[in-house]
Design a protein around this motif. Structure first.
Motif, mmCIF file in Angstrom:
data_model
loop_
_atom_site.group_PDB
_atom_site.id
_atom_site.type_symbol
_atom_site.label_atom_id
_atom_site.label_comp_id
_atom_site.label_asym_id
_atom_site.label_seq_id
_atom_site.Cartn_x
_atom_site.Cartn_y
_atom_site.Cartn_z
ATOM 1 N N MET A 200 0.770 -1.193 -0.025
ATOM 2 C CA MET A 200 0.013 0.133 0.030
ATOM 3 C C MET A 200 1.034 1.281 -0.001
ATOM 4 S SD MET A 200 -3.146 1.256 2.564
ATOM 5 C CE MET A 200 -2.484 0.695 4.064
ATOM 6 N N ALA A 201 0.690 2.209 -0.940
ATOM 7 C CA ALA A 201 1.384 3.337 -0.830
ATOM 8 C C ALA A 201 1.116 4.278 0.403
ATOM 9 C CB ALA A 201 1.100 4.165 -2.399
ATOM 10 N N GLN A 202 1.905 5.205 0.488
ATOM 11 C CA GLN A 202 1.700 6.090 1.630
ATOM 12 C C GLN A 202 1.213 7.560 0.785
ATOM 13 O OE1 GLN A 202 1.651 5.595 4.734
ATOM 14 N NE2 GLN A 202 1.837 7.590 5.681
ATOM 15 N N SER B 292 -7.923 2.079 -3.113
ATOM 16 C CA SER B 292 -9.066 1.557 -3.747
ATOM 17 C C SER B 292 -9.584 2.285 -4.957
ATOM 18 C CB SER B 292 -9.998 1.404 -2.594
ATOM 19 O OG SER B 292 -10.785 2.267 -2.401
ATOM 20 N N LEU B 293 -9.245 3.534 -5.009
ATOM 21 C CA LEU B 293 -9.634 4.260 -6.031
ATOM 22 C C LEU B 293 -8.653 4.439 -7.371
ATOM 23 C CD1 LEU B 293 -10.667 7.633 -4.131
ATOM 24 C CD2 LEU B 293 -12.322 5.761 -5.035
ATOM 25 N N LYS B 294 -7.585 3.715 -7.221
ATOM 26 C CA LYS B 294 -6.633 3.567 -8.227
ATOM 27 C C LYS B 294 -7.225 2.965 -9.462
ATOM 28 C CE LYS B 294 -1.916 1.831 -9.423
ATOM 29 N NZ LYS B 294 -2.151 2.140 -10.700
ATOM 30 N N PRO B 295 -8.188 2.082 -9.786
ATOM 31 C CA PRO B 295 -8.721 1.845 -10.987
ATOM 32 C C PRO B 295 -9.473 2.750 -11.668
ATOM 33 C CG PRO B 295 -8.988 0.042 -9.165
ATOM 34 C CD PRO B 295 -8.622 1.197 -8.449
ATOM 35 N N LEU C 160 -7.219 5.886 5.430
ATOM 36 C CA LEU C 160 -7.555 6.912 4.486
ATOM 37 C C LEU C 160 -6.632 6.411 3.217
ATOM 38 C CD1 LEU C 160 -7.549 10.326 6.277
ATOM 39 C CD2 LEU C 160 -9.544 9.258 4.953
ATOM 40 N N ASN C 161 -5.406 5.850 3.580
ATOM 41 C CA ASN C 161 -4.509 5.469 2.581
ATOM 42 C C ASN C 161 -5.054 4.271 1.993
ATOM 43 O OD1 ASN C 161 -2.209 7.151 2.415
ATOM 44 N ND2 ASN C 161 -1.661 6.606 4.591
#
Length: 103
Positions: A1-3, A39-42, A33-34
């Protein structure tokens, strides 16, 4: 998971929103929040070349408000007709500050 957000960012957001968070809550909120942002990446994978941005879901609406028009109001008796309590031609409401009774 990215920060995407740091704990400092989350503290700033919480302060702006006037939400009190302790250290454990800041850490958990940062992780949550991260994860939400990840989860919005797509959404970023859609080809949106040539797609015009929309500012309203219905489209070309610019002003849906009616013109101001003066209309007759209620007479004092009509306005007070359904009031649970009235005194001297005014609404009588319970006091919310102090111990003054109805005002």
């Amino acid at each position: 998971m990215a920060q995407h957000l740091t704990e400092r960012d989350v503290r700033g957001i919480a302060e702006y929103a006037r939400i009190g968070l302790d250290e454990a809550e800041v850490a958990q909120m940062t992780a949550d929040l991260n994860a939400i942002i990840d989860s919005l990446k797509p959404i970023t994978e859609y080809d949106l070349a040539g797609v015009e941005p929309t500012f309203h879901p219905i489209g070309g609406l610019s002003n849906v408000m009616r013109e101001d028009a003066e209309e007759p109001g209620f007479a004092q008796g009509e306005a007070l007709a359904n009031a649970p309590a009235a005194q001297d031609g005014c609404f009588l409401v319970p006091s919310i500050l102090g111990e003054g009774g109805d005002r």
